[in-house]
Design an enzyme around this catalytic site. Sequence first.
Site, PDB file in Angstrom:
ATOM      1  N   LYS A  51      -6.352  -6.647   0.660  1.00 53.24           N
ATOM      2  CA  LYS A  51      -6.054  -5.347   1.222  1.00 53.24           C
ATOM      3  C   LYS A  51      -4.440  -5.209   1.925  1.00 53.24           C
ATOM      4  O   LYS A  51      -3.955  -6.541   2.237  1.00 53.24           O
ATOM      5  CB  LYS A  51      -6.929  -4.762   2.133  1.00 53.24           C
ATOM      6  CG  LYS A  51      -7.019  -5.406   3.633  1.00 53.24           C
ATOM      7  CD  LYS A  51      -8.110  -4.610   4.559  1.00 53.24           C
ATOM      8  CE  LYS A  51      -8.303  -5.771   5.551  1.00 53.24           C
ATOM      9  NZ  LYS A  51      -9.209  -5.094   6.748  1.00 53.24           N
ATOM     10  N   ARG A 146     -17.655   1.436  14.091  1.00 50.63           N
ATOM     11  CA  ARG A 146     -16.414   1.643  13.129  1.00 50.63           C
ATOM     12  C   ARG A 146     -16.936   2.378  11.912  1.00 50.63           C
ATOM     13  O   ARG A 146     -16.846   3.821  11.792  1.00 50.63           O
ATOM     14  CB  ARG A 146     -15.359   0.677  12.976  1.00 50.63           C
ATOM     15  CG  ARG A 146     -14.273   1.180  12.236  1.00 50.63           C
ATOM     16  CD  ARG A 146     -13.128   0.108  11.945  1.00 50.63           C
ATOM     17  NE  ARG A 146     -13.706  -1.116  11.161  1.00 50.63           N
ATOM     18  CZ  ARG A 146     -13.051  -2.090  10.684  1.00 50.63           C
ATOM     19  NH1 ARG A 146     -11.581  -2.323  11.151  1.00 50.63           N
ATOM     20  NH2 ARG A 146     -13.692  -3.088   9.961  1.00 50.63           N
ATOM     21  N   HIS A 174     -19.717  -6.360  10.428  1.00 48.74           N
ATOM     22  CA  HIS A 174     -18.306  -6.894  10.834  1.00 48.74           C
ATOM     23  C   HIS A 174     -18.495  -7.567  12.212  1.00 48.74           C
ATOM     24  O   HIS A 174     -18.763  -6.567  13.040  1.00 48.74           O
ATOM     25  CB  HIS A 174     -17.319  -6.101  10.696  1.00 48.74           C
ATOM     26  CG  HIS A 174     -15.955  -6.688  10.716  1.00 48.74           C
ATOM     27  ND1 HIS A 174     -15.292  -7.170   9.629  1.00 48.74           N
ATOM     28  CD2 HIS A 174     -14.842  -6.775  11.598  1.00 48.74           C
ATOM     29  CE1 HIS A 174     -13.930  -7.829   9.976  1.00 48.74           C
ATOM     30  NE2 HIS A 174     -13.958  -7.523  11.080  1.00 48.74           N
ATOM     31  N   ARG A 233     -15.724 -13.556   3.636  1.00 44.08           N
ATOM     32  CA  ARG A 233     -14.574 -12.729   3.680  1.00 44.08           C
ATOM     33  C   ARG A 233     -13.581 -13.371   4.289  1.00 44.08           C
ATOM     34  O   ARG A 233     -13.327 -13.326   5.631  1.00 44.08           O
ATOM     35  CB  ARG A 233     -14.810 -11.234   4.063  1.00 44.08           C
ATOM     36  CG  ARG A 233     -16.185 -10.413   3.457  1.00 44.08           C
ATOM     37  CD  ARG A 233     -16.023  -9.272   4.071  1.00 44.08           C
ATOM     38  NE  ARG A 233     -16.019  -8.846   5.286  1.00 44.08           N
ATOM     39  CZ  ARG A 233     -17.180  -8.849   6.200  1.00 44.08           C
ATOM     40  NH1 ARG A 233     -18.510  -8.857   5.604  1.00 44.08           N
ATOM     41  NH2 ARG A 233     -16.842  -8.692   7.362  1.00 44.08           N
ATOM     42  N   TYR A 279      23.784  -2.295  19.387  1.00 47.84           N
ATOM     43  CA  TYR A 279      23.379  -1.338  19.981  1.00 47.84           C
ATOM     44  C   TYR A 279      22.904  -1.330  21.293  1.00 47.84           C
ATOM     45  O   TYR A 279      22.304  -2.400  21.652  1.00 47.84           O
ATOM     46  CB  TYR A 279      22.532  -0.347  19.273  1.00 47.84           C
ATOM     47  CG  TYR A 279      22.780   0.182  17.904  1.00 47.84           C
ATOM     48  CD1 TYR A 279      23.824   1.192  17.777  1.00 47.84           C
ATOM     49  CD2 TYR A 279      22.275  -0.398  16.791  1.00 47.84           C
ATOM     50  CE1 TYR A 279      23.966   1.702  16.566  1.00 47.84           C
ATOM     51  CE2 TYR A 279      22.596   0.394  15.316  1.00 47.84           C
ATOM     52  CZ  TYR A 279      23.545   1.235  15.389  1.00 47.84           C
ATOM     53  OH  TYR A 279      23.664   1.897  14.159  1.00 47.84           O
ATOM     54  N   CYS A 327      18.925  -4.163  14.292  1.00 46.20           N
ATOM     55  CA  CYS A 327      19.322  -2.866  13.713  1.00 46.20           C
ATOM     56  C   CYS A 327      18.370  -2.560  12.538  1.00 46.20           C
ATOM     57  O   CYS A 327      17.565  -3.474  12.145  1.00 46.20           O
ATOM     58  CB  CYS A 327      20.908  -2.947  13.331  1.00 46.20           C
ATOM     59  SG  CYS A 327      21.832  -3.305  14.563  1.00 46.20           S
ATOM     60  N   MET A 328      18.494  -1.473  12.153  1.00 44.93           N
ATOM     61  CA  MET A 328      17.911  -1.040  10.805  1.00 44.93           C
ATOM     62  C   MET A 328      17.969  -2.018   9.844  1.00 44.93           C
ATOM     63  O   MET A 328      16.989  -2.529   9.025  1.00 44.93           O
ATOM     64  CB  MET A 328      18.106   0.428  10.499  1.00 44.93           C
ATOM     65  CG  MET A 328      17.415   0.893   9.240  1.00 44.93           C
ATOM     66  SD  MET A 328      17.505   2.664   8.641  1.00 44.93           S
ATOM     67  CE  MET A 328      17.150   3.283  10.226  1.00 44.93           C
ATOM     68  N   ASP A 329      19.291  -2.560   9.688  1.00 41.13           N
ATOM     69  CA  ASP A 329      19.462  -3.141   8.135  1.00 41.13           C
ATOM     70  C   ASP A 329      19.952  -4.546   8.513  1.00 41.13           C
ATOM     71  O   ASP A 329      20.070  -5.386   7.764  1.00 41.13           O
ATOM     72  CB  ASP A 329      20.442  -2.625   7.197  1.00 41.13           C
ATOM     73  CG  ASP A 329      20.247  -1.050   7.365  1.00 41.13           C
ATOM     74  OD1 ASP A 329      18.992  -0.766   6.855  1.00 41.13           O
ATOM     75  OD2 ASP A 329      21.303  -0.031   7.636  1.00 41.13           O
TER      76      ASP A 329
END
Length: 383
Positions: A51, A146, A174, A233, A279, A327-329
Amino acid sequence: MITKINSDAMIFRLMPEQRAWKELNYENLKWNVEKLKELLPEHCAFMAVVKADAYGHGALPVSSYLNRIGVRAFAVATLQESIALRKAGIQGEILIMGYTPPQDACLLTANDLIQTAADCAHARALNAAAPYPVKVHLKIDTGMHRLGERAEHIDALASLFSLPRLRILGMYSHLCVADSQEIDDILFTRVQISSFLRTAEILREKGCDPGKLHLQSSYGVLNYPGLSMDYARFGIAMYGVLSSPDSQLLERVPLRPVLSLHARIATIRDLHPGETVSYGRHFRAEAPMRAATVTIGYADGLPRSLSGTELPALVRGRRAHVIGNICMDQLIIDVTGIPEARPGDVVTFLGTDGNQTLRAEEMAEKAGTITNELLCRLHLRKQ
């Protein structure tokens, strides 16, 4: 998306090398599967949990490889994930562990999928909506609260076996604190185990066949290996890491990380004492230093919360660390102690370079999370 395969090293590149990319080591994946199988009773089958895009590793390449080495049982979270596996030609059983709306029952049968019955009401709704018999595994709530019907609701569970369009092939629960070694958690886990086994026993006494049983995920097997179940699992352990650091457990079961994470140095600049970086100006150079800008950021899945933690990275087999805010990138690392570092050099954030290795457990701990979340977040953008 461009992909590259290095057949000699059994490494599958999920992203091009020019900016930021992940690599899968299939030999390590096979090693982990074999080591984990050694912990199972002879009749217990290996169920691969793929998953969330195989915990960020790539569900399709991982599942395809697992098929080739003999794995024939898979678990996913959603209907969409399971259909993608079938369209890719994945063979064997595919269990959807999450909720699927009853109106989609026709897709379950069309793709030969096994659906979790989230509770008795969900099972009855699937039966009512399905044009053909639907394969299901009953989920039993033994204390996690759950999904699942409460274990003590025996009569309600038994009534499901007479529904004409449900094919009940299995039953599972579980263990919610199987990773813990606290006495209270161990006692709670043992109560969960007993509750599940008792539910299966009573159903059989009532003439109902609960089918194949499964209870353990990775930590359930690692810490409670003696349970006699039909499936185990395996999620995080199959990928060669633990949810949090545990050197003693890794000594007992020597798992090998499957995924490595890399980027490149874009530029290198000299910093003078008193100059700040990134930043917020939270990092200030106390002495002359060299700073390298690296082509990866929080948009690529590295948590911004790692800013200020001295997150380690490897350059030319030597340790550097991140300085300033991520930073973002991009991010910035201190390469003062690596004078030979140059633009274009590979920077490793997870994996091995030379005789140095960085593991996901260390990064996740610095980010204040578990490896499961960290790896799932590594959805690198197209370049």
